[in-house]
Design an enzyme around this catalytic site. Sequence first.
Site, PDB file in Angstrom:
ATOM      1  CD  GLU A 194      -0.755   1.845  -2.143  1.00  0.00           C
ATOM      2  OE1 GLU A 194      -1.569   2.781  -2.130  1.00  0.00           O
ATOM      3  OE2 GLU A 194       0.344   1.890  -1.574  1.00  0.00           O
ATOM      4  CB  THR A 233       2.488   8.063  -6.160  1.00  0.00           C
ATOM      5  OG1 THR A 233       2.366   8.260  -4.752  1.00  0.00           O
ATOM      6  CG2 THR A 233       3.267   6.787  -6.388  1.00  0.00           C
TER       7      THR A 233
HETATM    8  P1  ADP Z   1       1.449   8.189   0.274  1.00  0.00           P
HETATM    9  O1  ADP Z   1       2.820   8.666  -0.065  1.00  0.00           O
HETATM   10  O2  ADP Z   1       0.978   8.714   1.553  1.00  0.00           O
HETATM   11  O3  ADP Z   1       1.224   6.727   0.088  1.00  0.00           O
HETATM   12  P2  ADP Z   1       0.135   8.627  -2.243  1.00  0.00           P
HETATM   13  O4  ADP Z   1       0.551   9.792  -3.057  1.00  0.00           O
HETATM   14  O5  ADP Z   1       0.474   7.274  -2.734  1.00  0.00           O
HETATM   15  O6  ADP Z   1       0.567   8.907  -0.755  1.00  0.00           O
HETATM   16  O7  ADP Z   1      -1.415   8.676  -2.038  1.00  0.00           O
HETATM   17  C1  ADP Z   1      -2.052   9.798  -1.596  1.00  0.00           C
HETATM   18  C2  ADP Z   1      -3.230  10.019  -2.521  1.00  0.00           C
HETATM   19  O8  ADP Z   1      -4.104   8.924  -2.405  1.00  0.00           O
HETATM   20  C3  ADP Z   1      -3.990  11.269  -2.157  1.00  0.00           C
HETATM   21  O9  ADP Z   1      -4.235  11.972  -3.357  1.00  0.00           O
HETATM   22  C4  ADP Z   1      -5.288  10.753  -1.597  1.00  0.00           C
HETATM   23  O10 ADP Z   1      -6.381  11.568  -1.920  1.00  0.00           O
HETATM   24  C5  ADP Z   1      -5.437   9.365  -2.252  1.00  0.00           C
HETATM   25  N1  ADP Z   1      -6.155   8.423  -1.389  1.00  0.00           N
HETATM   26  C6  ADP Z   1      -7.174   7.644  -1.746  1.00  0.00           C
HETATM   27  N2  ADP Z   1      -7.617   6.926  -0.702  1.00  0.00           N
HETATM   28  C7  ADP Z   1      -6.854   7.248   0.342  1.00  0.00           C
HETATM   29  C8  ADP Z   1      -6.853   6.843   1.685  1.00  0.00           C
HETATM   30  N3  ADP Z   1      -7.745   5.982   2.178  1.00  0.00           N
HETATM   31  N4  ADP Z   1      -5.907   7.370   2.466  1.00  0.00           N
HETATM   32  C9  ADP Z   1      -5.013   8.259   1.979  1.00  0.00           C
HETATM   33  N5  ADP Z   1      -4.973   8.686   0.715  1.00  0.00           N
HETATM   34  C10 ADP Z   1      -5.907   8.197  -0.101  1.00  0.00           C
END
Ligand code: ADP
Length: 307
Positions: A127, A182
Amino acid sequence: MARSITVVAPSSTANLGPGFDVFGLALDAFFDEVTLTKKITKNVSIQTGDDIPTNPDKNTAGLVVKNMMKKFNIKDGIEIKIKKNVPAGYGMGSSAASAAAAAVAFDKLYRLKLDGNLLVECAGVGEKASAGAIHYDNVAASVLGGFVIVRTNPLDIIKIDPPANLRMVIGVPHLKVPKKKTKVSRGVIPKKINFTDSILNLSNASAIVAGFMNKDSELIGKSIKDVIVEPARKQLIPGFSKVKENALKAGALGVTISGAGPSVIAFSNSSGNLKKISRAISKGFISAKIQSQTIICKPSIGASIKK
Ligand code: ADP
C-alpha cells in the site's frame, strides 16, 4: 516445487463508516489475478495490460514481492503478471487486491506457510506504492476474506465471518479520479475531533462488531454511521448526499463512502429490494450529472489459488 502460481484476490471496502482504518470487508464484486513465475534472470518484472505502474517499486504487487524476497532471503528472478479487474482508485481496494494476491501467491510458490497476520503484514507493505503509507484494512479483508478488525502495534487481525444474508450495493461514479486520490482524501480528514463525535462513532463501530458476531445484518446496516470522516469527505463526491438519501428511502439500512471514495456503499440483506436501491443510487448521481455503475454483491471469502 511449482515454477508458477496464480492467485485471485477480491475487492474490499474499508472503514464501513465509523471504523476508519480499522474495519474492512471483502466483497465478491471484482477480483484481481496475479501470476508469479520464477525466472532465470535475477530481477523482478511486471507484465500487465492495465493502466497501473509497471515499475515494481511503484506497483503494490511489485513492492510486496520485492519485500518478501528480501524478508525471506529469496534470490530468484520473478515475473509478476497482473490482470486487473478491480477498478483502480475508486475505493474498492484495487491496489490492495493486487498486493493481497501477490502475498498469497508468494507464500504458496515458496511454501512459506505464513499465518494470517504475517500474510497481511507482507501485503500491507504494498500500500506504500499507492497510498504513500502502509495501511491494512483493505489488504486484511482481501487476504483473509469476511469482516476484519485491524489492531496495530503489534499487528493483530481479528476476522469474523459475516452473516449469510448480508448484501451490499456499490455505486461507482464515472469520475476521473486523481492518481494520488487516497492522499487527497486523507488530506481533508479533520486533525482534531470532538469528544462527543468520537463517542458516537465508537458506539456505532461497537454495534457493527456486535452485528457481525451475532450475524445480524440489520444491526450492521443500521450502525453504518460516521460523523467524523464522512462529513469531511463527502464534498469530494458530487451528488453524495442525494445518493445517500435516495438509497435510504429505497430501503438501504445504512449508506457511506467506500474506503477513500468516490464509490458509495449501501448495506442491506437478501430480502431487501437491492435493484431498487441500485436505481436509487444511480438517480442520486444523475442529479449531479454523473453516470455510474452499480454492483450488487456479497462478502467474499478472500484470496485463493486459481484452479
Ligand atoms: P483504491 O481505492 O482502488 O485502493 P488507491 O487510490 O489506494 O485506490 O490506489 C490506486 C493507485 O494505486 C493508482 O494511482 C494506481 O496507479 C496505484 N497502483 C499501484 N499499483 C497498483 C496495482 N497493482 N493495482 C492498482 N493500483 C495500483
